[in-house]
Design a protein around this motif. Sequence first.
Motif, mmCIF file in Angstrom:
data_model
loop_
_atom_site.group_PDB
_atom_site.id
_atom_site.type_symbol
_atom_site.label_atom_id
_atom_site.label_comp_id
_atom_site.label_asym_id
_atom_site.label_seq_id
_atom_site.Cartn_x
_atom_site.Cartn_y
_atom_site.Cartn_z
ATOM 1 N N THR A 164 0.818 -1.216 0.000
ATOM 2 C CA THR A 164 0.000 0.000 0.000
ATOM 3 C C THR A 164 0.851 1.266 0.000
ATOM 4 O OG1 THR A 164 -1.742 -1.153 1.186
ATOM 5 C CG2 THR A 164 -1.822 1.226 1.219
ATOM 6 N N GLN A 165 1.947 1.257 0.761
ATOM 7 C CA GLN A 165 2.789 2.454 0.881
ATOM 8 C C GLN A 165 4.065 2.371 0.032
ATOM 9 O OE1 GLN A 165 1.646 4.995 2.646
ATOM 10 N NE2 GLN A 165 -0.139 3.827 3.312
ATOM 11 N N ASP A 166 4.140 1.389 -0.856
ATOM 12 C CA ASP A 166 5.362 1.163 -1.630
ATOM 13 C C ASP A 166 5.333 1.994 -2.920
ATOM 14 O OD1 ASP A 166 7.414 0.172 -3.284
ATOM 15 O OD2 ASP A 166 7.298 -1.806 -2.354
ATOM 16 N N PRO A 167 6.221 2.987 -3.053
ATOM 17 C CA PRO A 167 6.194 3.850 -4.246
ATOM 18 C C PRO A 167 6.490 3.098 -5.541
ATOM 19 C CG PRO A 167 8.131 4.314 -2.899
ATOM 20 C CD PRO A 167 7.265 3.395 -2.102
ATOM 21 N N THR A 168 7.231 1.987 -5.455
ATOM 22 C CA THR A 168 7.483 1.202 -6.669
ATOM 23 C C THR A 168 6.164 0.679 -7.231
ATOM 24 O OG1 THR A 168 9.685 0.551 -5.912
ATOM 25 C CG2 THR A 168 8.670 -0.825 -7.598
ATOM 26 N N TRP A 169 5.321 0.163 -6.331
ATOM 27 C CA TRP A 169 4.061 -0.422 -6.782
ATOM 28 C C TRP A 169 3.047 0.645 -7.177
ATOM 29 C CZ3 TRP A 169 2.479 -5.525 -7.524
ATOM 30 C CH2 TRP A 169 3.522 -6.455 -7.381
ATOM 31 N N THR A 170 2.993 1.716 -6.453
ATOM 32 C CA THR A 170 2.076 2.787 -6.870
ATOM 33 C C THR A 170 2.536 3.368 -8.201
ATOM 34 O OG1 THR A 170 3.287 4.395 -5.512
ATOM 35 C CG2 THR A 170 1.365 3.351 -4.517
ATOM 36 N N GLY A 171 3.839 3.334 -8.440
ATOM 37 C CA GLY A 171 4.374 3.819 -9.711
ATOM 38 C C GLY A 171 3.946 2.963 -10.895
ATOM 39 N N PHE A 172 3.646 1.677 -10.658
ATOM 40 C CA PHE A 172 3.198 0.813 -11.746
ATOM 41 C C PHE A 172 1.882 1.310 -12.357
ATOM 42 C CE2 PHE A 172 5.517 -2.991 -9.661
ATOM 43 C CZ PHE A 172 6.723 -2.572 -10.210
ATOM 44 N N LEU A 173 1.118 2.072 -11.584
ATOM 45 C CA LEU A 173 -0.151 2.593 -12.091
ATOM 46 C C LEU A 173 0.051 3.636 -13.195
ATOM 47 C CD1 LEU A 173 -2.096 2.961 -8.726
ATOM 48 C CD2 LEU A 173 -2.444 1.213 -10.485
ATOM 49 N N ARG A 174 1.272 4.159 -13.323
ATOM 50 C CA ARG A 174 1.556 5.155 -14.362
ATOM 51 C C ARG A 174 1.899 4.509 -15.706
ATOM 52 N NH1 ARG A 174 3.731 7.597 -9.741
ATOM 53 N NH2 ARG A 174 5.850 6.888 -10.141
ATOM 54 N N ASP A 175 2.089 3.182 -15.699
ATOM 55 C CA ASP A 175 2.333 2.446 -16.940
ATOM 56 C C ASP A 175 1.005 1.814 -17.355
ATOM 57 O OD1 ASP A 175 2.773 0.182 -18.692
ATOM 58 O OD2 ASP A 175 4.901 0.296 -18.196
ATOM 59 N N PRO A 176 0.419 2.229 -18.477
ATOM 60 C CA PRO A 176 -0.920 1.741 -18.844
ATOM 61 C C PRO A 176 -1.041 0.222 -18.871
ATOM 62 C CG PRO A 176 -0.280 3.546 -20.277
ATOM 63 C CD PRO A 176 0.932 3.216 -19.440
ATOM 64 N N ALA A 177 -0.028 -0.474 -19.394
ATOM 65 C CA ALA A 177 -0.100 -1.940 -19.479
ATOM 66 C C ALA A 177 -0.059 -2.573 -18.088
ATOM 67 C CB ALA A 177 1.034 -2.475 -20.341
ATOM 68 N N LEU A 178 0.816 -2.074 -17.226
ATOM 69 C CA LEU A 178 0.908 -2.606 -15.862
ATOM 70 C C LEU A 178 -0.316 -2.225 -15.043
ATOM 71 C CD1 LEU A 178 4.660 -1.851 -15.039
ATOM 72 C CD2 LEU A 178 3.678 -4.019 -15.814
ATOM 73 N N GLU A 179 -0.816 -1.009 -15.280
ATOM 74 C CA GLU A 179 -2.003 -0.560 -14.554
ATOM 75 C C GLU A 179 -3.181 -1.483 -14.836
ATOM 76 O OE1 GLU A 179 -4.946 3.333 -14.117
ATOM 77 O OE2 GLU A 179 -3.774 3.033 -15.954
ATOM 78 N N GLU A 180 -3.333 -1.881 -16.096
ATOM 79 C CA GLU A 180 -4.442 -2.760 -16.470
ATOM 80 C C GLU A 180 -4.346 -4.098 -15.723
ATOM 81 O OE1 GLU A 180 -6.649 -5.821 -18.201
ATOM 82 O OE2 GLU A 180 -4.478 -5.749 -18.512
ATOM 83 N N VAL A 181 -3.131 -4.640 -15.665
ATOM 84 C CA VAL A 181 -2.915 -5.916 -14.959
ATOM 85 C C VAL A 181 -3.217 -5.743 -13.472
ATOM 86 C CG1 VAL A 181 -1.180 -7.622 -14.253
ATOM 87 C CG2 VAL A 181 -1.207 -6.754 -16.612
#
Length: 199
Positions: A164-181
């Motif tokens: 929840t607090q991990d910036p690496t994982w929240t950053g994945f939301l900025r990549d459209p393909a990763l966000e979809e997954v």
Amino acid sequence: MLVLLSLVHAELPPPDYRDQVLAQVEATADQLLAEGHAPQALELIRAFRDQVEDDPRLVYEEGLALRLLGEDKEAERRLRQAVEQDPSLFYAWYDLGELELARGELALAEEAFQHASAGSEDHPNGWAGPFRLAELAGRRGDPIGFDEHLREAVHRGFRFATVTQDPTWTGFLRDPALEEVLRRHLVVYGEEQLLEHWQ
């Protein structure tokens, strides 16, 4: 420590008793580490290895204690020694992967996490290896690997609240393909509320 060492005679005990004694040393060292007594744990492990018997599990324990003491180079040497002696020590592979990840050696980290994942299917924390592999796939921008490893991590018990607090994982939301997954997994596993927290 002297009481523990006195349990073992000069001649090696039968295998069952040997495993019991090694397990007792491991448990004592783990307890010391959990209580923040890494120097005492290191002393115990080294004394047992020097005076009684060596074992890859104790080589790992020494590496873990060294890592907690901030001696990463020595810790890496012990962890590599442990997996060379017993490649099935998935927890040693995992800690080795963490060290390589911290150093930015992503290829070496991925190799170590692959070993960790392969050997930990039935372990209560067996999600950790595929979780790290998913993270590495995400860093590479690989949605297929991200999806595959994330699915395995969740299957083994991973919960998204962990990141929840991990910036690496929240950053994945900025990549459209990763966000979809990521969105799909959150919906499928009933954790959509995390999306609101991340946005």
